[in-house]
Motif scaffolding. Structure first.
Motif, PDB file in Angstrom:
ATOM      1  N   ASN A 133       1.092  -1.637  -0.136  1.00 32.93           N
ATOM      2  CA  ASN A 133      -0.064   0.305  -0.005  1.00 32.93           C
ATOM      3  C   ASN A 133       1.079   1.244  -0.151  1.00 32.93           C
ATOM      4  O   ASN A 133       0.590   2.425  -0.894  1.00 32.93           O
ATOM      5  N   ASN A 177      -7.739   0.755   5.758  1.00 32.57           N
ATOM      6  CA  ASN A 177      -8.965  -0.461   5.354  1.00 32.57           C
ATOM      7  C   ASN A 177      -9.884   0.531   4.639  1.00 32.57           C
ATOM      8  O   ASN A 177     -10.975   1.112   4.780  1.00 32.57           O
ATOM      9  N   ALA A 178     -10.501  -0.909   4.314  1.00 36.37           N
ATOM     10  CA  ALA A 178     -12.011  -0.613   3.542  1.00 36.37           C
ATOM     11  C   ALA A 178     -13.046  -0.207   4.469  1.00 36.37           C
ATOM     12  O   ALA A 178     -14.114   0.840   4.408  1.00 36.37           O
ATOM     13  N   THR A 179     -12.531  -0.356   6.090  1.00 35.61           N
ATOM     14  CA  THR A 179     -13.408  -0.557   6.971  1.00 35.61           C
ATOM     15  C   THR A 179     -13.675   1.654   7.362  1.00 35.61           C
ATOM     16  O   THR A 179     -14.501   1.723   7.533  1.00 35.61           O
ATOM     17  N   LYS A 221     -14.539   3.419   5.007  1.00 38.84           N
ATOM     18  CA  LYS A 221     -15.912   3.712   4.708  1.00 38.84           C
ATOM     19  C   LYS A 221     -16.301   3.577   5.034  1.00 38.84           C
ATOM     20  O   LYS A 221     -17.965   4.617   5.216  1.00 38.84           O
ATOM     21  N   ASN A 222     -17.161   2.974   6.081  1.00 41.14           N
ATOM     22  CA  ASN A 222     -18.350   2.875   6.885  1.00 41.14           C
ATOM     23  C   ASN A 222     -18.239   4.307   8.451  1.00 41.14           C
ATOM     24  O   ASN A 222     -17.613   4.821   8.652  1.00 41.14           O
ATOM     25  N   GLN A 235     -13.371   5.840  -4.262  1.00 44.09           N
ATOM     26  CA  GLN A 235     -13.603   4.834  -4.411  1.00 44.09           C
ATOM     27  C   GLN A 235     -14.300   4.148  -5.860  1.00 44.09           C
ATOM     28  O   GLN A 235     -14.773   5.527  -6.437  1.00 44.09           O
TER      29      GLN A 235
END
Ligand code: HEC
Length: 229
Positions: free
Chosen positions: A17, A162-164, A166-167, A229
């Motif tokens: 990354n 990380n993708a989290t 986005k929450n 994204q």
């Protein structure tokens, strides 16, 4: 989940990354951090452990350097090689840290408590634009950490998340769960977690303008992250 494989995967993921956007030293630092926060190892709970870690780190660096020999010369020769080098060093460092960490026993109960919102907590209230401006400065300020890192060292241009991310908060974050036993984290708690873990610093004062500023700026980061994204 305290497997070596797990840790290596994390290291690999993180160095991949970050490789693109930040200098080598950062990758080493990040890998070192990640190794130290790996399952079953935990973070530096005390000054004594920090010293143990420093010694472990020095040793790990030496080993990493030995492994990366030759690769160091071709540092500027493209991403693939840079990545290989990063992994070599990361692994050397992980070994070193594991040794240094033997003295520590994960995140102390005190730190686990310190990153959680205290009872009756009221966040600092201020002008959002001012908080964002202040937050951006703090985000780039290496003096916030005890290890020369700034938030931006890991998170410039949306890196390191990380993708989290986005929450909507509160939500589950791997680092919060793994190292701090938290099922859900609020954004200001996440700021504190990164202060305490990767930045190896004291948590910010709850209710402080600094914490509100970094939290508010992290919200800006989150929006950019989602938009990308
Ligand atoms: C050494 C690298 C490093 C530094 C420095 C760092 N972080 Fe992080 N940060 C991480 C990593 C790794 C994650 C991903 C954690 C996960 O998903 O388990 C993360 C995740 C986050 C997240 C998103 C968590 C989510 O998924 O909701 C926020 C917000 C954040 N960091 C804020 C900060 C702030 C603010 C600072 C400075 C005070 C900072 N970080 C410094 C490594 C770093």
């Amino acid at each position: 989940m305290s497997t070596d494989k797990n840790r290596k995967e994390l290291l690999r993921k993180l160095s991949r990354n970050l490789m693109v956007s930040v200098p080598m030293m950062t990758v080493v630092a990040v890998a070192g951090f990640n190794a130290s926060s790996g399952p079953g190892l935990g973070l530096i709970p005390s000054a004594e452990a920090a010293q143990g870690e420093a010694e472990g780190e020095a040793k790990g660096e030496a080993e990493g350097a030995a492994k990366g020999e030759g690769e160091a010369e071709s540092r500027a020769e493209g991403e693939a090689e840079g990545r290989a080098e990063g992994e070599g060093e990361a692994e050397g460092k992980a070994e070193g840290e594991a040794e240094g960490e033997a003295e520590g026993e994960g995140v102390s109960a005190k730190l686990k408590k310190a990153v959680r919102r205290p009872e009756g907590y009221t966040p600092y209230q201020g002008n959002v634009a001012d908080l964002r401006a202040r937050g951006e400065k703090l985000f780039n300020d290496t003096s916030l950490s005890s290890n020369g890192l700034a938030c931006a060292t890991c998170h410039a241009n949306g890196a390191g998340y990380n993708a989290t991310f986005k929450n909507e908060y509160p939500h589950a974050v791997a680092m919060g769960k793994r190292d701090f036993g938290m099922d859900m984290v609020y954004l200001d708690e996440m700021v504190q977690i990164c202060m305490v873990a990767p930045m190896a610093a004291e948590p910010l004062e709850w209710g402080s303008e600094e914490l509100a500023a970094l939290t508010e700026y992290s919200r800006v980061q989150q929006k950019e992250f989602i938009d990308k994204q």
